[in-house]
Design a protein around this motif. Structure first.
Motif, PDB file in Angstrom:
ATOM      1  N   SER A 147       0.711  -1.312   0.108  1.00 35.32           N
ATOM      2  CA  SER A 147      -0.147   0.138   0.059  1.00 35.32           C
ATOM      3  C   SER A 147       0.881   1.249  -0.038  1.00 35.32           C
ATOM      4  CB  SER A 147      -0.820   0.032   1.246  1.00 35.32           C
ATOM      5  OG  SER A 147      -0.069   0.114   2.470  1.00 35.32           O
ATOM      6  N   THR A 148       2.053   1.227   0.631  1.00 34.29           N
ATOM      7  CA  THR A 148       2.850   2.390   0.893  1.00 34.29           C
ATOM      8  C   THR A 148       4.336   2.224   0.054  1.00 34.29           C
ATOM      9  OG1 THR A 148       4.144   1.693   2.518  1.00 34.29           O
ATOM     10  CG2 THR A 148       1.996   2.898   3.049  1.00 34.29           C
ATOM     11  N   GLY A 149       4.467   0.988  -0.381  1.00 38.09           N
ATOM     12  CA  GLY A 149       5.858   0.922  -1.188  1.00 38.09           C
ATOM     13  C   GLY A 149       6.976   0.671  -0.211  1.00 38.09           C
ATOM     14  N   ARG A 150       6.456   0.868   0.899  1.00 36.54           N
ATOM     15  CA  ARG A 150       7.773   0.865   1.849  1.00 36.54           C
ATOM     16  C   ARG A 150       8.193  -0.652   2.353  1.00 36.54           C
ATOM     17  NH1 ARG A 150       5.635   6.100   5.547  1.00 36.54           N
ATOM     18  NH2 ARG A 150       6.065   7.619   3.767  1.00 36.54           N
ATOM     19  N   PHE A 151       9.415  -0.798   2.983  1.00 33.97           N
ATOM     20  CA  PHE A 151       9.642  -1.730   3.788  1.00 33.97           C
ATOM     21  C   PHE A 151       9.403  -1.660   5.170  1.00 33.97           C
ATOM     22  CE2 PHE A 151      13.022  -3.886   6.457  1.00 33.97           C
ATOM     23  CZ  PHE A 151      13.024  -5.112   5.552  1.00 33.97           C
ATOM     24  N   GLU A 152       8.833  -2.638   5.688  1.00 36.75           N
ATOM     25  CA  GLU A 152       8.409  -2.748   7.187  1.00 36.75           C
ATOM     26  C   GLU A 152       9.393  -3.466   8.108  1.00 36.75           C
ATOM     27  OE1 GLU A 152       5.684  -2.290  10.527  1.00 36.75           O
ATOM     28  OE2 GLU A 152       5.776  -1.067   8.390  1.00 36.75           O
ATOM     29  N   PRO A 153      10.153  -2.691   8.797  1.00 41.25           N
ATOM     30  CA  PRO A 153      11.418  -3.568   9.791  1.00 41.25           C
ATOM     31  C   PRO A 153      10.691  -4.514  10.625  1.00 41.25           C
ATOM     32  CG  PRO A 153      11.045  -1.473  10.348  1.00 41.25           C
ATOM     33  CD  PRO A 153      10.478  -1.606   9.086  1.00 41.25           C
ATOM     34  N   THR A 154      11.351  -5.797  11.069  1.00 38.25           N
ATOM     35  CA  THR A 154      10.831  -6.514  12.121  1.00 38.25           C
ATOM     36  C   THR A 154      12.150  -6.712  12.613  1.00 38.25           C
ATOM     37  OG1 THR A 154      11.467  -8.613  10.603  1.00 38.25           O
ATOM     38  CG2 THR A 154       9.268  -7.706  10.564  1.00 38.25           C
ATOM     39  N   LEU A 155      11.804  -7.568  13.839  1.00 34.66           N
ATOM     40  CA  LEU A 155      13.058  -7.826  14.904  1.00 34.66           C
ATOM     41  C   LEU A 155      14.198  -8.695  14.041  1.00 34.66           C
ATOM     42  CD1 LEU A 155      11.140  -8.906  18.002  1.00 34.66           C
ATOM     43  CD2 LEU A 155      12.620  -6.872  17.665  1.00 34.66           C
ATOM     44  N   ALA A 156      13.847  -9.474  12.836  1.00 32.60           N
ATOM     45  CA  ALA A 156      14.538 -10.273  12.010  1.00 32.60           C
ATOM     46  C   ALA A 156      15.696  -9.442  11.504  1.00 32.60           C
ATOM     47  CB  ALA A 156      13.855 -11.228  11.126  1.00 32.60           C
ATOM     48  N   THR A 157      15.114  -8.089  11.029  1.00 31.52           N
ATOM     49  CA  THR A 157      15.724  -6.968  10.394  1.00 31.52           C
ATOM     50  C   THR A 157      17.020  -6.730  11.154  1.00 31.52           C
ATOM     51  OG1 THR A 157      13.779  -6.213   9.126  1.00 31.52           O
ATOM     52  CG2 THR A 157      15.621  -4.903   9.089  1.00 31.52           C
ATOM     53  N   ALA A 158      16.424  -6.365  12.488  1.00 29.36           N
ATOM     54  CA  ALA A 158      17.647  -5.845  13.629  1.00 29.36           C
ATOM     55  C   ALA A 158      18.714  -7.046  13.726  1.00 29.36           C
ATOM     56  CB  ALA A 158      16.818  -5.561  14.774  1.00 29.36           C
ATOM     57  N   THR A 159      18.290  -8.244  13.789  1.00 33.02           N
ATOM     58  CA  THR A 159      19.189  -9.370  14.042  1.00 33.02           C
ATOM     59  C   THR A 159      20.164  -9.487  12.915  1.00 33.02           C
ATOM     60  OG1 THR A 159      17.747 -11.153  13.371  1.00 33.02           O
ATOM     61  CG2 THR A 159      17.817 -10.644  15.500  1.00 33.02           C
ATOM     62  N   PHE A 160      19.675  -9.162  11.709  1.00 31.54           N
ATOM     63  CA  PHE A 160      20.555  -9.262  10.611  1.00 31.54           C
ATOM     64  C   PHE A 160      21.700  -7.981  10.469  1.00 31.54           C
ATOM     65  CE2 PHE A 160      20.770  -7.001   6.207  1.00 31.54           C
ATOM     66  CZ  PHE A 160      21.860  -8.132   5.555  1.00 31.54           C
ATOM     67  N   LEU A 161      21.007  -6.975  10.775  1.00 34.48           N
ATOM     68  CA  LEU A 161      21.835  -5.709  10.851  1.00 34.48           C
ATOM     69  C   LEU A 161      22.959  -6.079  11.810  1.00 34.48           C
ATOM     70  CD1 LEU A 161      19.290  -2.778  10.378  1.00 34.48           C
ATOM     71  CD2 LEU A 161      20.971  -3.628   8.564  1.00 34.48           C
ATOM     72  N   CYS A 162      22.653  -6.365  13.033  1.00 31.69           N
ATOM     73  CA  CYS A 162      23.709  -6.882  13.972  1.00 31.69           C
ATOM     74  C   CYS A 162      24.303  -7.952  14.011  1.00 31.69           C
ATOM     75  CB  CYS A 162      22.931  -6.464  15.361  1.00 31.69           C
ATOM     76  SG  CYS A 162      22.322  -4.809  15.537  1.00 31.69           S
ATOM     77  N   TYR A 163      24.122  -9.002  13.491  1.00 31.78           N
ATOM     78  CA  TYR A 163      24.336 -10.280  13.561  1.00 31.78           C
ATOM     79  C   TYR A 163      24.641 -10.893  12.377  1.00 31.78           C
ATOM     80  CZ  TYR A 163      23.004  -9.499  18.453  1.00 31.78           C
ATOM     81  OH  TYR A 163      22.534  -8.877  19.641  1.00 31.78           O
ATOM     82  N   ASN A 164      24.041 -10.412  11.386  1.00 31.98           N
ATOM     83  CA  ASN A 164      23.927 -11.245  10.129  1.00 31.98           C
ATOM     84  C   ASN A 164      23.479 -12.556  10.112  1.00 31.98           C
ATOM     85  OD1 ASN A 164      24.129 -11.618   7.158  1.00 31.98           O
ATOM     86  ND2 ASN A 164      26.472 -11.609   7.240  1.00 31.98           N
ATOM     87  N   ASP A 165      24.220 -13.625   9.849  1.00 25.21           N
ATOM     88  CA  ASP A 165      23.520 -14.974   9.933  1.00 25.21           C
ATOM     89  C   ASP A 165      24.365 -15.773  11.156  1.00 25.21           C
ATOM     90  OD1 ASP A 165      26.124 -15.255   8.763  1.00 25.21           O
ATOM     91  OD2 ASP A 165      25.860 -16.370   7.155  1.00 25.21           O
ATOM     92  N   ASN A 166      24.759 -15.225  11.883  1.00 21.36           N
ATOM     93  CA  ASN A 166      25.269 -15.808  13.097  1.00 21.36           C
ATOM     94  C   ASN A 166      24.291 -16.391  14.140  1.00 21.36           C
ATOM     95  OD1 ASN A 166      26.452 -16.226  15.984  1.00 21.36           O
ATOM     96  ND2 ASN A 166      28.221 -15.117  15.125  1.00 21.36           N
ATOM     97  N   LEU A 167      24.037 -17.605  13.949  1.00  9.87           N
ATOM     98  CA  LEU A 167      22.870 -18.415  14.564  1.00  9.87           C
ATOM     99  C   LEU A 167      22.852 -18.064  16.015  1.00  9.87           C
ATOM    100  CD1 LEU A 167      20.423 -19.999  14.499  1.00  9.87           C
ATOM    101  CD2 LEU A 167      21.906 -22.174  14.390  1.00  9.87           C
ATOM    102  N   LEU A 168      24.167 -18.290  16.685  1.00  2.39           N
ATOM    103  CA  LEU A 168      24.262 -18.359  18.213  1.00  2.39           C
ATOM    104  C   LEU A 168      23.923 -16.976  18.896  1.00  2.39           C
ATOM    105  CD1 LEU A 168      25.308 -19.739  20.830  1.00  2.39           C
ATOM    106  CD2 LEU A 168      27.597 -19.013  20.248  1.00  2.39           C
ATOM    107  N   ASP A 169      24.162 -15.986  17.987  1.00  2.00           N
ATOM    108  CA  ASP A 169      23.939 -14.489  18.319  1.00  2.00           C
ATOM    109  C   ASP A 169      22.606 -14.482  18.334  1.00  2.00           C
ATOM    110  OD1 ASP A 169      26.476 -13.830  19.230  1.00  2.00           O
ATOM    111  OD2 ASP A 169      27.141 -12.807  17.146  1.00  2.00           O
ATOM    112  N   LYS A 170      22.029 -14.889  17.338  1.00  2.00           N
ATOM    113  CA  LYS A 170      20.397 -14.620  17.273  1.00  2.00           C
ATOM    114  C   LYS A 170      19.769 -15.400  18.217  1.00  2.00           C
ATOM    115  CE  LYS A 170      20.076 -13.853  12.222  1.00  2.00           C
ATOM    116  NZ  LYS A 170      19.501 -14.322  10.844  1.00  2.00           N
ATOM    117  N   LEU A 171      20.158 -16.561  18.564  1.00  2.00           N
ATOM    118  CA  LEU A 171      19.261 -17.296  19.600  1.00  2.00           C
ATOM    119  C   LEU A 171      19.581 -16.682  20.978  1.00  2.00           C
ATOM    120  CD1 LEU A 171      20.466 -21.002  18.780  1.00  2.00           C
ATOM    121  CD2 LEU A 171      18.164 -19.841  18.440  1.00  2.00           C
ATOM    122  N   ASN A 172      20.800 -16.017  21.461  1.00  2.64           N
ATOM    123  CA  ASN A 172      21.153 -15.359  22.437  1.00  2.64           C
ATOM    124  C   ASN A 172      20.291 -14.266  22.624  1.00  2.64           C
ATOM    125  OD1 ASN A 172      23.274 -17.064  23.656  1.00  2.64           O
ATOM    126  ND2 ASN A 172      24.723 -16.138  22.673  1.00  2.64           N
TER     127      ASN A 172
END
Length: 448
Positions: free
Chosen positions: A107-132
């Motif tokens: 409806s707006t053409g915008r990206f709606e960030p989620t908590l997964a976006t935050a973990t991507f930005l801070c941890y990329n694909d580091n599974l342990l960091d995400k689980l912590n």
């Protein structure tokens, strides 16, 4: 001063958004060029910032990812274009990159960030960091007790990382303007903030009652200590409930307002006429909304004329009795679990349900003032208005049993009477006001 507070907060917000933007750009650069070393930008140093937002970050000891989450929630409102780089599509599959988390809002053409976006930005694909992160986030007090965020799953049944991020109205107002949040009176929150311009010197009560009030005040002062002590909170309630009972106009409402003023806490006077419904289940829903909004905010909830809502349970003779008892039981549960101060004010203490009384830490009786107290009330009330002879004040104090509320009404009547005649307040104006006030209560003016 207000303009300065907003300016200070804006400067802090700008720093946090610039950091977020740099993090997005650096993370994407590394994502598409994994052989390059990831350049993690350090968060802004806020120790010299005097803004409310900076103090909130430091006092709550927010980690980098916590700050990023709040920055994303702010960016959605004030700078949504920061997320445009995350709208890139995977050309191989013609879809948005799942790694980025988030949602594309058609409806707006915008990206709606989620908590997964935050973990991507801070941890990329580091599974342990995400689980912590998931483990810490679900127990983190600043988010789960203070209700800083509104988190909504993209699809029903999604895991916690697939939740869109929004600031609550309370914390948006705090972070942007520096003002504490005050919900507006509505059907979902039928309560109005109770304030007073008076001070403790204006509360004329007997010594025993004042000591009881001080006891409640002491609990407020040490509430945080109780909550943080795992041994103490097993024994001592993290919430406090008390009954203020006695004749009208004896200081119950003023005391509630003064307790809030002393401890810089908001006091909300609940409108029971809007809370109680004749329809089955509606009263419970109204109460649920009220307590949900007040929970963990340290608000003082003041239920005036509480006997209409907290009355004695009756013997079940029909479905109405059964429903009324269920309603009372629900009230017991919500008040028992509320972690702030609840004050039930009533003129008719015997009508309060015994199950409530057992859960009440303090029963404070507000009697009609004695002669000496009435004298103090008269003298204080007329101060800076009119200078009556001391013997007149002592005479009316001795002769007429009146509450502080009565005296307030009498002075208003006397002042208006004097204005009609274009004079100062005279003794006869006061006596006429006393007669009028006593007649309202069915008392004789000549009765000692």
């Amino acid at each position: 001063m207000e303009h300065l507070t907003i300016k200070e907060n804006a400067n802090t917000i700008l720093k946090e958004l610039e950091w977020l933007e740099l993090l997005i750009n650096n993370r994407l650069s590394h994502f598409f060029n994994p052989k390059e070393e990831f350049d993690y930008p350090l968060p802004p140093v806020l120790t010299r910032d005097e803004s409310v937002f900076a103090k909130f970050i430091m006092q709550n000891e927010l980690e980098d990812i916590d700050r990023i989450i709040i920055a994303m929630a702010l960016a959605k409102i004030v700078k949504p274009q920061l997320f445009d780089p995350l709208l890139l599509k995977n050309k191989t599959f013609d879809t948005h990159y799942a790694n980025f988390g988030g949602l594309y809002d058609k409806s707006t053409g915008r990206f709606e960030p989620t908590l997964a976006t935050a973990t991507f930005l801070c941890y990329n694909d580091n599974l342990l960091d995400k689980l912590n992160f998931i483990e810490r986030f679900t127990s983190k007090r600043v988010f789960n007790h203070n209700e800083v965020l509104v988190l909504k799953p993209i699809d029903e049944g999604d895991h916690c990382l697939n939740q869109s991020i929004n600031l609550t109205a309370e914390y948006y107002e705090l972070i942007v303007t520096g003002k504490s949040y005050s919900p507006r009176y509505s059907s979902s929150f039928p309560a109005k903030e109770l304030k007073t311009t008076l001070d403790w010197k204006h509360l004329i009560v007997n010594e025993q009652l004042f000591n009881e009030i001080e006891h409640v005040s002491t609990w407020i002062s040490h509430q945080r200590e109780i909550e943080s002590n795992i041994y103490l909170n097993r024994i001592v309630n993290t919430g406090y409930k008390c009954i203020f009972y006695g004749s009208p106009g004896t200081g119950k409402t003023l005391t509630a307002a003064l307790l809030g003023k002393k401890h810089n806490l908001k006091v909300y006077r609940v409108d029971l006429s809007q809370l109680v419904s004749k329809y089955i289940g509606e009263t419970e829903k109204n109460l649920s909304r009220l307590f949900d909004k007040a929970e963990n905010r340290r608000w003082i909830l003041f239920f005036d004329e509480a006997e209409s809502l907290f009355s004695k349970r009756t013997e079940v003779k029909d479905s109405k009795d059964k429903y009324a008892n269920q309603q009372t039981g629900y009230l017991l549960q919500r008040i028992e679990n509320y972690n702030g101060l609840v004050i039930l004010a009533t003129n008719l203490k015997p009508n309060i349900d015994k199950a409530f009384s057992r859960r009440i830490q303090s029963h404070l009786y507000f009697p009609l003032p004695k002669t000496e107290e009435r004298y103090k009330l008269w003298k204080q009330s007329f101060s800076n208005i009119v200078d009556f002879p001391d013997h007149f004040l002592k005479t009316i104090s001795e002769k007429y049993e009146l509450s502080g509320g009565n005296i307030k009404n009498i002075i208003q009547f006397a002042w208006l009477s004097s204005k009609k005649l274009g004079s100062n307040i005279k003794e006869n104006h006061v006596l006429a006001g006393i007669k009028k006030e006593l007649s309202k209560e069915g008392k004789s003016f000549g009765t000692n």
